[in-house]
Design a protein around this motif. Sequence first.
Motif, PDB file in Angstrom:
ATOM      1  N   PHE A  32       3.051  -6.465 100.477  1.00 44.24           N
ATOM      2  CA  PHE A  32       3.777  -6.748  99.245  1.00 44.24           C
ATOM      3  C   PHE A  32       2.816  -6.575  98.083  1.00 44.24           C
ATOM      4  CE2 PHE A  32       6.236  -9.435 102.246  1.00 44.24           C
ATOM      5  CZ  PHE A  32       7.483  -8.871 102.040  1.00 44.24           C
ATOM      6  N   PHE A  33       3.265  -5.897  97.040  1.00 43.63           N
ATOM      7  CA  PHE A  33       2.453  -5.729  95.844  1.00 43.63           C
ATOM      8  C   PHE A  33       3.253  -6.236  94.649  1.00 43.63           C
ATOM      9  CE2 PHE A  33       1.223  -2.343  98.782  1.00 43.63           C
ATOM     10  CZ  PHE A  33      -0.141  -2.541  98.863  1.00 43.63           C
ATOM     11  N   SER A  34       2.613  -7.020  93.800  1.00 47.99           N
ATOM     12  CA  SER A  34       3.251  -7.463  92.563  1.00 47.99           C
ATOM     13  C   SER A  34       2.176  -7.576  91.491  1.00 47.99           C
ATOM     14  CB  SER A  34       3.948  -8.817  92.749  1.00 47.99           C
ATOM     15  OG  SER A  34       3.002  -9.829  93.023  1.00 47.99           O
ATOM     16  N   GLY A  35       2.582  -7.357  90.267  1.00 50.52           N
ATOM     17  CA  GLY A  35       1.627  -7.461  89.162  1.00 50.52           C
ATOM     18  C   GLY A  35       0.838  -6.209  88.897  1.00 50.52           C
ATOM     19  N   LEU A  36       0.988  -5.161  89.708  1.00 47.72           N
ATOM     20  CA  LEU A  36       0.241  -3.923  89.470  1.00 47.72           C
ATOM     21  C   LEU A  36       0.808  -3.147  88.298  1.00 47.72           C
ATOM     22  CD1 LEU A  36      -0.316  -2.551  93.088  1.00 47.72           C
ATOM     23  CD2 LEU A  36      -1.877  -3.876  91.668  1.00 47.72           C
ATOM     24  N   ASN A  37       2.095  -3.342  88.042  1.00 49.12           N
ATOM     25  CA  ASN A  37       2.790  -2.594  87.001  1.00 49.12           C
ATOM     26  C   ASN A  37       2.901  -3.380  85.700  1.00 49.12           C
ATOM     27  OD1 ASN A  37       3.572   0.019  87.064  1.00 49.12           O
ATOM     28  ND2 ASN A  37       5.682  -0.343  87.678  1.00 49.12           N
ATOM     29  N   ALA A  38       2.125  -4.481  85.603  1.00 49.84           N
ATOM     30  CA  ALA A  38       2.254  -5.366  84.448  1.00 49.84           C
ATOM     31  C   ALA A  38       1.907  -4.634  83.154  1.00 49.84           C
ATOM     32  CB  ALA A  38       1.346  -6.581  84.611  1.00 49.84           C
ATOM     33  N   ASN A  51      -2.919 -11.120  88.725  1.00 47.09           N
ATOM     34  CA  ASN A  51      -3.234 -10.326  89.902  1.00 47.09           C
ATOM     35  C   ASN A  51      -4.681  -9.837  89.830  1.00 47.09           C
ATOM     36  OD1 ASN A  51      -3.551  -7.862  91.517  1.00 47.09           O
ATOM     37  ND2 ASN A  51      -1.388  -8.100  91.956  1.00 47.09           N
ATOM     38  N   PRO A  52      -5.539 -10.241  90.771  1.00 47.48           N
ATOM     39  CA  PRO A  52      -6.960  -9.846  90.711  1.00 47.48           C
ATOM     40  C   PRO A  52      -7.150  -8.338  90.772  1.00 47.48           C
ATOM     41  CG  PRO A  52      -6.638 -11.665  92.256  1.00 47.48           C
ATOM     42  CD  PRO A  52      -5.272 -11.169  91.888  1.00 47.48           C
ATOM     43  N   LEU A  53      -6.349  -7.658  91.592  1.00 47.78           N
ATOM     44  CA  LEU A  53      -6.487  -6.209  91.699  1.00 47.78           C
ATOM     45  C   LEU A  53      -6.144  -5.532  90.388  1.00 47.78           C
ATOM     46  CD1 LEU A  53      -6.937  -3.608  93.261  1.00 47.78           C
ATOM     47  CD2 LEU A  53      -4.592  -3.788  94.136  1.00 47.78           C
ATOM     48  N   ARG A  54      -5.098  -6.032  89.716  1.00 44.32           N
ATOM     49  CA  ARG A  54      -4.722  -5.421  88.434  1.00 44.32           C
ATOM     50  C   ARG A  54      -5.832  -5.588  87.402  1.00 44.32           C
ATOM     51  NH1 ARG A  54      -0.725  -3.739  84.650  1.00 44.32           N
ATOM     52  NH2 ARG A  54      -2.083  -3.159  82.931  1.00 44.32           N
ATOM     53  N   THR A  55      -6.521  -6.717  87.406  1.00 41.44           N
ATOM     54  CA  THR A  55      -7.592  -6.921  86.430  1.00 41.44           C
ATOM     55  C   THR A  55      -8.748  -5.960  86.692  1.00 41.44           C
ATOM     56  OG1 THR A  55      -8.584  -8.693  87.772  1.00 41.44           O
ATOM     57  CG2 THR A  55      -6.999  -9.350  86.100  1.00 41.44           C
ATOM     58  N   ASP A  61     -10.149   1.112  83.705  1.00 40.61           N
ATOM     59  CA  ASP A  61      -9.224   1.981  82.985  1.00 40.61           C
ATOM     60  C   ASP A  61      -8.478   2.919  83.926  1.00 40.61           C
ATOM     61  OD1 ASP A  61      -7.895   2.946  80.751  1.00 40.61           O
ATOM     62  OD2 ASP A  61      -9.384   4.527  80.382  1.00 40.61           O
ATOM     63  N   GLU A  62      -7.937   2.338  84.988  1.00 39.57           N
ATOM     64  CA  GLU A  62      -7.132   3.104  85.933  1.00 39.57           C
ATOM     65  C   GLU A  62      -5.792   2.395  86.135  1.00 39.57           C
ATOM     66  OE1 GLU A  62      -7.229   5.937  87.439  1.00 39.57           O
ATOM     67  OE2 GLU A  62      -9.207   6.585  86.751  1.00 39.57           O
ATOM     68  N   SER A  63      -4.834   3.130  86.609  1.00 40.92           N
ATOM     69  CA  SER A  63      -3.521   2.553  86.867  1.00 40.92           C
ATOM     70  C   SER A  63      -2.942   3.153  88.140  1.00 40.92           C
ATOM     71  CB  SER A  63      -2.569   2.795  85.692  1.00 40.92           C
ATOM     72  OG  SER A  63      -2.362   4.183  85.497  1.00 40.92           O
ATOM     73  N   VAL A  64      -1.968   2.462  88.696  1.00 39.10           N
ATOM     74  CA  VAL A  64      -1.269   2.929  89.886  1.00 39.10           C
ATOM     75  C   VAL A  64       0.209   3.041  89.542  1.00 39.10           C
ATOM     76  CG1 VAL A  64      -0.643   2.408  92.274  1.00 39.10           C
ATOM     77  CG2 VAL A  64      -2.937   1.829  91.429  1.00 39.10           C
ATOM     78  N   GLU A  65       0.759   4.221  89.695  1.00 38.62           N
ATOM     79  CA  GLU A  65       2.187   4.393  89.422  1.00 38.62           C
ATOM     80  C   GLU A  65       2.995   3.625  90.458  1.00 38.62           C
ATOM     81  OE1 GLU A  65       5.638   7.867  89.017  1.00 38.62           O
ATOM     82  OE2 GLU A  65       3.573   8.408  89.577  1.00 38.62           O
ATOM     83  N   CYS A  66       3.897   2.780  89.990  1.00 38.92           N
ATOM     84  CA  CYS A  66       4.683   1.949  90.891  1.00 38.92           C
ATOM     85  C   CYS A  66       6.169   2.045  90.571  1.00 38.92           C
ATOM     86  CB  CYS A  66       4.263   0.479  90.784  1.00 38.92           C
ATOM     87  SG  CYS A  66       2.584   0.130  91.326  1.00 38.92           S
ATOM     88  N   ASP A 246      -7.163   5.380  95.972  1.00 41.31           N
ATOM     89  CA  ASP A 246      -7.494   6.559  95.161  1.00 41.31           C
ATOM     90  C   ASP A 246      -7.819   6.158  93.721  1.00 41.31           C
ATOM     91  OD1 ASP A 246      -7.094   8.199  97.324  1.00 41.31           O
ATOM     92  OD2 ASP A 246      -5.021   8.695  96.803  1.00 41.31           O
ATOM     93  N   ALA A 247      -7.064   5.202  93.169  1.00 42.22           N
ATOM     94  CA  ALA A 247      -7.319   4.753  91.797  1.00 42.22           C
ATOM     95  C   ALA A 247      -8.687   4.085  91.693  1.00 42.22           C
ATOM     96  CB  ALA A 247      -6.223   3.789  91.351  1.00 42.22           C
ATOM     97  N   LEU A 248      -9.031   3.274  92.679  1.00 40.45           N
ATOM     98  CA  LEU A 248     -10.344   2.625  92.680  1.00 40.45           C
ATOM     99  C   LEU A 248     -11.459   3.665  92.811  1.00 40.45           C
ATOM    100  CD1 LEU A 248      -9.531  -0.427  94.994  1.00 40.45           C
ATOM    101  CD2 LEU A 248      -9.875  -0.477  92.521  1.00 40.45           C
ATOM    102  N   LYS A 249     -11.252   4.667  93.635  1.00 39.04           N
ATOM    103  CA  LYS A 249     -12.246   5.732  93.788  1.00 39.04           C
ATOM    104  C   LYS A 249     -12.443   6.468  92.468  1.00 39.04           C
ATOM    105  CE  LYS A 249     -11.282   8.404  97.250  1.00 39.04           C
ATOM    106  NZ  LYS A 249     -10.428   9.100  98.262  1.00 39.04           N
ATOM    107  N   ARG A 250     -11.341   6.796  91.793  1.00 43.22           N
ATOM    108  CA  ARG A 250     -11.450   7.495  90.508  1.00 43.22           C
ATOM    109  C   ARG A 250     -12.234   6.656  89.505  1.00 43.22           C
ATOM    110  NH1 ARG A 250      -5.853   8.387  91.366  1.00 43.22           N
ATOM    111  NH2 ARG A 250      -5.390   6.780  89.788  1.00 43.22           N
ATOM    112  N   GLY A 251     -11.948   5.362  89.479  1.00 45.26           N
ATOM    113  CA  GLY A 251     -12.628   4.477  88.539  1.00 45.26           C
ATOM    114  C   GLY A 251     -14.114   4.387  88.803  1.00 45.26           C
TER     115      GLY A 251
END
Length: 265
Positions: A32-38, A51-55, A61-66, A246-251
Amino acid sequence: MDIKSKSKKNNDNDSGEGQGEGEYIFDTGPSFFSGLNANADIQQLQHLPSNPLRTVLDAIDESVECIPYTTFGLNFPEGNFIHSTQFGKGKAKTNVETEGDGTGTVDFNVIEQIAGREGVQQWNALMTEMAPLSKTVELLPTIALRTDVGVALSTRPFLPQFVQNSIQSNPLRNLKLTRPFGTLVKNDAKVTNTFITNWLDLLCFCLSGLPASGTITAEMAMMMGEFYNDGATMDCPVGGAASIVDALKRGIVKNGGEIFWNSHV
């Protein structure tokens, strides 16, 4: 491990155009994922998501399309149900769109259907216990916490609201955040219904890999708020959980870091 399969993509026209093979990757395990699209601005500290991952994604300066969603199906021994924020609330039946028939009535109060009114009362008692704890976690995001003297600076923007909330809700209550969630469920909320305790064990497992007895209450305080607050939504990452990696790798790379694969540590 990912399961991959080939499948034909067809459309309804007779020309055959649009047909082809595509690779489908299915994530395994309950996720379950929540808060990534905040829609939060990293520059405005008071609006940081909990959400710790979102912070972390905001910091690099990366985002995940959700794709947001609010309901999902449940297949229990007791029957098939639909999960929503109304999972244990008094407002049960709601008109929703159904395939073919336009609209229909769906009973979203799963607790009442399975555990009856006594189950609903126990669920509400739990949510009452969790509400101030969820607020505390929301007011003091994990990105502000650290283990050195710098914590005085990182938490300073949040302290006024945090202290005010603590005073209003009894400061000693916040000590429950460090206790096992199972202890709060049993001793404070007095939840005894087997279906509810099993469901909470499942949620804890999805979050921490452990049952309620081994999951810290602070984790569940964040999850329960993002799961059951009115208007709460879940996020489905486009491309699956791999898109987060992938987003974390890019960052890491764009900020001058290096990634080493299959390397001795």
